[in-house]
Design a protein around this motif. Structure first.
Motif, short mmCIF file in Angstrom:
data_model
loop_
_atom_site.label_atom_id
_atom_site.label_comp_id
_atom_site.label_asym_id
_atom_site.label_seq_id
_atom_site.Cartn_x
_atom_site.Cartn_y
_atom_site.Cartn_z
N PRO A 183 -0.58 -0.72 -9.73
CA PRO A 183 0.13 0.55 -9.95
C PRO A 183 0.36 1.29 -8.63
O PRO A 183 -0.46 1.19 -7.71
N VAL A 184 1.45 2.01 -8.56
CA VAL A 184 1.79 2.75 -7.33
C VAL A 184 0.67 3.71 -6.96
O VAL A 184 0.34 3.89 -5.79
N SER A 185 0.05 4.33 -7.97
CA SER A 185 -1.03 5.29 -7.70
C SER A 185 -2.22 4.61 -7.02
O SER A 185 -2.88 5.20 -6.16
N HIS A 188 -1.26 3.84 -3.41
CA HIS A 188 -1.27 5.09 -2.64
C HIS A 188 -2.69 5.50 -2.29
O HIS A 188 -2.98 5.86 -1.14
N LYS A 189 -3.59 5.43 -3.26
CA LYS A 189 -4.97 5.82 -3.01
C LYS A 189 -5.62 4.88 -2.01
O LYS A 189 -6.38 5.31 -1.13
N ASN A 190 -5.33 3.59 -2.11
CA ASN A 190 -5.89 2.62 -1.17
C ASN A 190 -5.40 2.91 0.25
O ASN A 190 -6.18 2.86 1.21
N SER A 191 -4.12 3.24 0.39
CA SER A 191 -3.56 3.55 1.71
C SER A 191 -4.21 4.80 2.30
O SER A 191 -4.49 4.86 3.50
N GLN A 192 -4.46 5.80 1.45
CA GLN A 192 -5.12 7.02 1.92
C GLN A 192 -6.52 6.70 2.47
O GLN A 192 -6.91 7.20 3.52
N LYS A 193 -7.26 5.88 1.74
CA LYS A 193 -8.61 5.50 2.19
C LYS A 193 -8.55 4.73 3.50
O LYS A 193 -9.33 4.98 4.43
N TYR A 194 -7.62 3.80 3.58
CA TYR A 194 -7.49 2.97 4.79
C TYR A 194 -7.10 3.84 5.98
O TYR A 194 -7.68 3.71 7.07
N ASP A 195 -6.12 4.72 5.80
CA ASP A 195 -5.67 5.59 6.89
C ASP A 195 -6.79 6.52 7.35
O ASP A 195 -6.95 6.77 8.54
N SER A 196 -7.55 7.03 6.38
CA SER A 196 -8.65 7.94 6.71
C SER A 196 -9.69 7.24 7.56
O SER A 196 -10.18 7.78 8.56
#
Length: 246
Positions: A183-185, A188-196
């Motif tokens: 799912p897109v959500s 998106h959440k995975n990308s946020q964690k990775y970027d953080s």
């Protein structure tokens, strides 16, 4: 977590990200045997097949099931009853009643080194999505998620059971292969964690570099090259102070 990294927690501990996502299109004999034992001891449904554990005992090989009648009824054909045991029922109420379903079941097998190896039935990409959504520190390399989504996921469909002779039946698991998109959500959440995490790592590296630069500048200012190059110096700032008479 990368595509061939292993889970170090949870029900799929020891399996790689690829293993959990994709599964395979085979069932290990040990898995079939353990599933039947669990199913017959913990299934609280009221279907006729739920009573089969009171009627039969099972032996399992790679392709055959021997169903021995406990009530001495010789060679009755239990083909449909055995096949029914492997039906995957996603009905929530029946799950809550305590039924054991093959799609949820996890088996174990000793490997050549004596370690427990997890056995599953098909792929579980939804579990990876659950980990990303639920476990605060869990994330997957974005490139690994992209690669996973190009792979087929094997899903158990049914168990083909055929009467062979007397109390012996052949069995063959049937799988389907299908694509899966997170799912897109979840992406998106995975990308946020990775970027953080990447930002935190860069900040740490910058702090470390800044500290190293300051130490080098201090060394050069205090020694004026008389103690050689900073890269060859093995002392501390206290040693520099003592040498300079501070």
């Amino acid at each position: 977590m990368d595509i061939d990294d292993k889970f170090t927690f949870g029900k799929y501990q020891g399996l790689t990200l690829r293993d959990v996502y994709q599964g395979n299109n085979k069932l290990d004999r040990n898995f079939v045997e353990q599933f039947l034992r669990e199913k017959l001891s913990n299934d609280y449904s009221v279907s006729p097949a739920s009573m089969i554990g009171e009627l039969l005992s099972f032996e399992v090989s790679d392709t055959l099931i021997r169903a021995t009648s406990i009530d001495k009824e010789p060679y009755r054909n239990y083909q449909r009853d055995i096949a029914y045991l492997f039906v995957y029922d996603s009905n929530f109420l029946r799950r809550e009643a305590g039924n054991t379903f093959i799609g949820d079941f996890v088996g174990m097998k000793k490997d050549e080194n004596g370690w427990d190896r997890v056995l599953i039935c098909g792929g579980k990409p939804e579990y990876i999505a659950w980990c990303i959504n639920t476990i605060e520190w869990f994330f997957v390399e974005p490139s690994a998620l992209e690669e996973l989504q190009t792979m087929p996921v094997f899903r158990f469909k049914e168990m083909e059971v055929m009467f062979k002779i007397e109390d012996i039946y052949t069995y063959r698991p049937i799988f389907i292969s299908e694509p899966y998109q997170f799912p897109v959500s979840v992406l998106h959440k995975n990308s946020q964690k990775y970027d953080s995490l990447t930002e935190e790592s860069q900040s740490y590296d910058n702090d470390f570099t800044s500290s190293a630069d300051s130490n080098r500048d201090y060394f050069n200012a205090m020694t004026d090259g008389q103690l050689g190059d900073y890269g060859d110096f093995r002392g501390s700032s206290d040693d520099i102070d003592n040498w300079s008479g501070r």
